[in-house]
Scaffold this motif. Structure first.
Motif, PDB file in Angstrom:
ATOM      1  N   GLU A 288       0.864  -1.174   0.000  1.00  0.00           N
ATOM      2  CA  GLU A 288       0.000   0.000   0.000  1.00  0.00           C
ATOM      3  C   GLU A 288       0.904   1.227   0.000  1.00  0.00           C
ATOM      4  O   GLU A 288       1.291   1.721   1.050  1.00  0.00           O
ATOM      5  CB  GLU A 288      -0.931  -0.021   1.216  1.00  0.00           C
ATOM      6  N   TYR A 289       1.248   1.676  -1.208  1.00  0.00           N
ATOM      7  CA  TYR A 289       2.204   2.756  -1.364  1.00  0.00           C
ATOM      8  C   TYR A 289       1.535   4.097  -1.625  1.00  0.00           C
ATOM      9  O   TYR A 289       0.484   4.172  -2.260  1.00  0.00           O
ATOM     10  CB  TYR A 289       3.111   2.463  -2.564  1.00  0.00           C
ATOM     11  N   SER A 290       2.206   5.176  -1.225  1.00  0.00           N
ATOM     12  CA  SER A 290       1.835   6.515  -1.656  1.00  0.00           C
ATOM     13  C   SER A 290       2.301   6.677  -3.106  1.00  0.00           C
ATOM     14  O   SER A 290       3.080   5.866  -3.637  1.00  0.00           O
ATOM     15  CB  SER A 290       2.526   7.561  -0.781  1.00  0.00           C
ATOM     16  N   LEU A 291       1.836   7.736  -3.762  1.00  0.00           N
ATOM     17  CA  LEU A 291       2.240   7.982  -5.143  1.00  0.00           C
ATOM     18  C   LEU A 291       3.750   8.152  -5.247  1.00  0.00           C
ATOM     19  O   LEU A 291       4.380   7.618  -6.171  1.00  0.00           O
ATOM     20  CB  LEU A 291       1.528   9.223  -5.690  1.00  0.00           C
ATOM     21  N   THR A 292       4.345   8.866  -4.299  1.00  0.00           N
ATOM     22  CA  THR A 292       5.799   9.068  -4.311  1.00  0.00           C
ATOM     23  C   THR A 292       6.534   7.749  -4.230  1.00  0.00           C
ATOM     24  O   THR A 292       7.478   7.489  -4.987  1.00  0.00           O
ATOM     25  CB  THR A 292       6.238   9.970  -3.136  1.00  0.00           C
ATOM     26  N   ARG A 293       6.105   6.874  -3.316  1.00  0.00           N
ATOM     27  CA  ARG A 293       6.747   5.564  -3.178  1.00  0.00           C
ATOM     28  C   ARG A 293       6.589   4.735  -4.441  1.00  0.00           C
ATOM     29  O   ARG A 293       7.501   4.005  -4.840  1.00  0.00           O
ATOM     30  CB  ARG A 293       6.153   4.816  -1.972  1.00  0.00           C
ATOM     31  N   LYS A 294       5.442   4.837  -5.088  1.00  0.00           N
ATOM     32  CA  LYS A 294       5.218   4.079  -6.325  1.00  0.00           C
ATOM     33  C   LYS A 294       6.160   4.539  -7.426  1.00  0.00           C
ATOM     34  O   LYS A 294       6.717   3.727  -8.165  1.00  0.00           O
ATOM     35  CB  LYS A 294       3.761   4.236  -6.770  1.00  0.00           C
ATOM     36  N   ILE A 295       6.340   5.855  -7.542  1.00  0.00           N
ATOM     37  CA  ILE A 295       7.230   6.396  -8.578  1.00  0.00           C
ATOM     38  C   ILE A 295       8.674   5.977  -8.319  1.00  0.00           C
ATOM     39  O   ILE A 295       9.373   5.518  -9.223  1.00  0.00           O
ATOM     40  CB  ILE A 295       7.117   7.938  -8.616  1.00  0.00           C
ATOM     41  N   VAL A 296       9.122   6.123  -7.074  1.00  0.00           N
ATOM     42  CA  VAL A 296      10.491   5.741  -6.718  1.00  0.00           C
ATOM     43  C   VAL A 296      10.715   4.256  -6.965  1.00  0.00           C
ATOM     44  O   VAL A 296      11.729   3.843  -7.541  1.00  0.00           O
ATOM     45  CB  VAL A 296      10.783   6.081  -5.240  1.00  0.00           C
ATOM     46  N   SER A 297       9.759   3.432  -6.546  1.00  0.00           N
ATOM     47  CA  SER A 297       9.881   1.982  -6.709  1.00  0.00           C
ATOM     48  C   SER A 297       9.929   1.575  -8.174  1.00  0.00           C
ATOM     49  O   SER A 297      10.746   0.745  -8.582  1.00  0.00           O
ATOM     50  CB  SER A 297       8.710   1.279  -6.003  1.00  0.00           C
ATOM     51  N   ARG A 298       9.045   2.162  -8.985  1.00  0.00           N
ATOM     52  CA  ARG A 298       9.010   1.826 -10.415  1.00  0.00           C
ATOM     53  C   ARG A 298      10.327   2.199 -11.098  1.00  0.00           C
ATOM     54  O   ARG A 298      10.893   1.410 -11.864  1.00  0.00           O
ATOM     55  CB  ARG A 298       7.844   2.567 -11.076  1.00  0.00           C
TER      56      ARG A 298
ATOM     57  N   TYR B 252      13.107  13.090  -3.852  1.00  0.00           N
ATOM     58  CA  TYR B 252      14.523  13.258  -4.178  1.00  0.00           C
ATOM     59  C   TYR B 252      15.305  11.951  -4.093  1.00  0.00           C
ATOM     60  O   TYR B 252      16.448  11.862  -4.570  1.00  0.00           O
ATOM     61  CB  TYR B 252      15.169  14.304  -3.259  1.00  0.00           C
ATOM     62  N   VAL B 253      14.699  10.919  -3.485  1.00  0.00           N
ATOM     63  CA  VAL B 253      15.372   9.632  -3.354  1.00  0.00           C
ATOM     64  C   VAL B 253      15.706   9.048  -4.733  1.00  0.00           C
ATOM     65  O   VAL B 253      16.682   8.311  -4.892  1.00  0.00           O
ATOM     66  CB  VAL B 253      14.497   8.643  -2.539  1.00  0.00           C
ATOM     67  N   ILE B 254      14.917   9.385  -5.751  1.00  0.00           N
ATOM     68  CA  ILE B 254      15.209   8.931  -7.119  1.00  0.00           C
ATOM     69  C   ILE B 254      16.613   9.362  -7.532  1.00  0.00           C
ATOM     70  O   ILE B 254      17.407   8.564  -8.039  1.00  0.00           O
ATOM     71  CB  ILE B 254      14.163   9.473  -8.116  1.00  0.00           C
ATOM     72  N   PHE B 255      16.934  10.624  -7.298  1.00  0.00           N
ATOM     73  CA  PHE B 255      18.249  11.146  -7.673  1.00  0.00           C
ATOM     74  C   PHE B 255      19.345  10.559  -6.787  1.00  0.00           C
ATOM     75  O   PHE B 255      20.472  10.339  -7.232  1.00  0.00           O
ATOM     76  CB  PHE B 255      18.229  12.675  -7.588  1.00  0.00           C
ATOM     77  N   GLU B 256      18.992  10.306  -5.540  1.00  0.00           N
ATOM     78  CA  GLU B 256      19.930   9.675  -4.616  1.00  0.00           C
ATOM     79  C   GLU B 256      20.290   8.273  -5.095  1.00  0.00           C
ATOM     80  O   GLU B 256      21.461   7.888  -5.116  1.00  0.00           O
ATOM     81  CB  GLU B 256      19.278   9.626  -3.230  1.00  0.00           C
ATOM     82  N   PHE B 257      19.277   7.504  -5.489  1.00  0.00           N
ATOM     83  CA  PHE B 257      19.518   6.163  -6.014  1.00  0.00           C
ATOM     84  C   PHE B 257      20.373   6.216  -7.277  1.00  0.00           C
ATOM     85  O   PHE B 257      21.314   5.434  -7.446  1.00  0.00           O
ATOM     86  CB  PHE B 257      18.192   5.462  -6.343  1.00  0.00           C
ATOM     87  N   LEU B 258      20.046   7.120  -8.184  1.00  0.00           N
ATOM     88  CA  LEU B 258      20.774   7.223  -9.443  1.00  0.00           C
ATOM     89  C   LEU B 258      22.242   7.555  -9.196  1.00  0.00           C
ATOM     90  O   LEU B 258      23.141   6.943  -9.795  1.00  0.00           O
ATOM     91  CB  LEU B 258      20.130   8.292 -10.330  1.00  0.00           C
TER      92      LEU B 258
END
Length: 236
Positions: free
Chosen positions: A133-143, A219-225
């Motif tokens: 059960e993810y928030s939209l932000t979590r879904k985007i980061v996960s995808r 911002y975690v997306i950029f952190e992961f990248l």
């Protein structure tokens, strides 16, 4: 990583808490109940990861009532990974793992992983979240992460960041973990692959948060990248 305590429990679990006053007591009590029902020889290393709410006082109260609960205090929160590493540094068990402080994964999965590792001699055990059960932000980061990570590192786990993770004592010492941020789970999987660890994944339900707020931001997306590029350049 140094382990100095001669009183070695069978299982040590580190749990980072960052402003989790709504969850900390329930999470730890649920784990204690689960471990006691299985007669585990355990220790819980509760990390106050720079909290500014009432988390510290809650952990102190739990520590006074149960000597198996230890507290590690991080003065200033500098990241999810840093908090976990500080907890792991204070773990003394034959098997060492960590668990999220939000209680979204039922503690029975710690037991399932632990038993699986012992019975079938795995080096590392973890969950794979099959219902989220993810928030939209979590879904985007996960995808984003789940598409790019396998392409870069050839790791085809369905849930690289799934937690709890439990690892044999000697194996976790040899990983030399360094990620202070959300990339810690990925670092473990990358290094475990290089070392050819025998890994088992157990499907687990991922429940909705009862209290508090998720600490995962866009911002975690950029952190992961950034971290994926860094580890790729290191030759992983």
């Amino acid at each position: 990583m140094v382990f100095m305590n001669k009183n070695i429990p069978e299982l040590s679990i580190a749990i980072p808490f960052y402003n989790e006053e709504d969850n900390a007591e329930r999470v730890i009590n649920d784990i204690v109940k689960e471990f006691n029902s299985n007669n585990f020889d355990y220790e819980i290393v509760a990390v106050n990861n720079g909290s500014t709410d009432n988390t510290e006082n809650i952990l102190k109260k739990l520590n006074k009532s149960n000597s198996r609960i230890k507290i590690v205090k991080v003065e200033k929160n500098i990241g999810y990974g840093y908090g976990i590493i500080q907890g792991l540094n204070d773990c003394n068990g034959k098997f060492i793992g960590y668990y999220w402080g939000d209680g979204q994964v039922p503690p029975i999965y710690i037991t399932k992983i632990f038993k699986k590792i012992k019975e079938e001699n795995y080096d590392l055990g973890k969950i794979t979240r099959v219902y989220r059960e993810y928030s939209l932000t979590r879904k985007i980061v996960s995808r984003f992460f789940n598409v790019l990570f396998p392409l870069m590192f050839g790791i085809h786990s369905k849930d690289v960041n799934g937690c709890p993770k439990i690892i044999k004592r000697d194996e976790i010492k040899s990983l030399n973990l360094e990620s202070k941020d959300w990339f810690l789970d990925s670092e473990i999987m990358i290094k475990a692959k290089r070392k050819k660890y025998k890994i088992v994944e157990i499907p687990a339900e991922y429940k909705k948060r009862i209290g508090g707020k998720s600490k995962v931001k866009s911002y975690v997306i950029f952190e992961f990248l950034k971290n994926m590029i860094k580890f790729k350049m290191k030759g992983y």
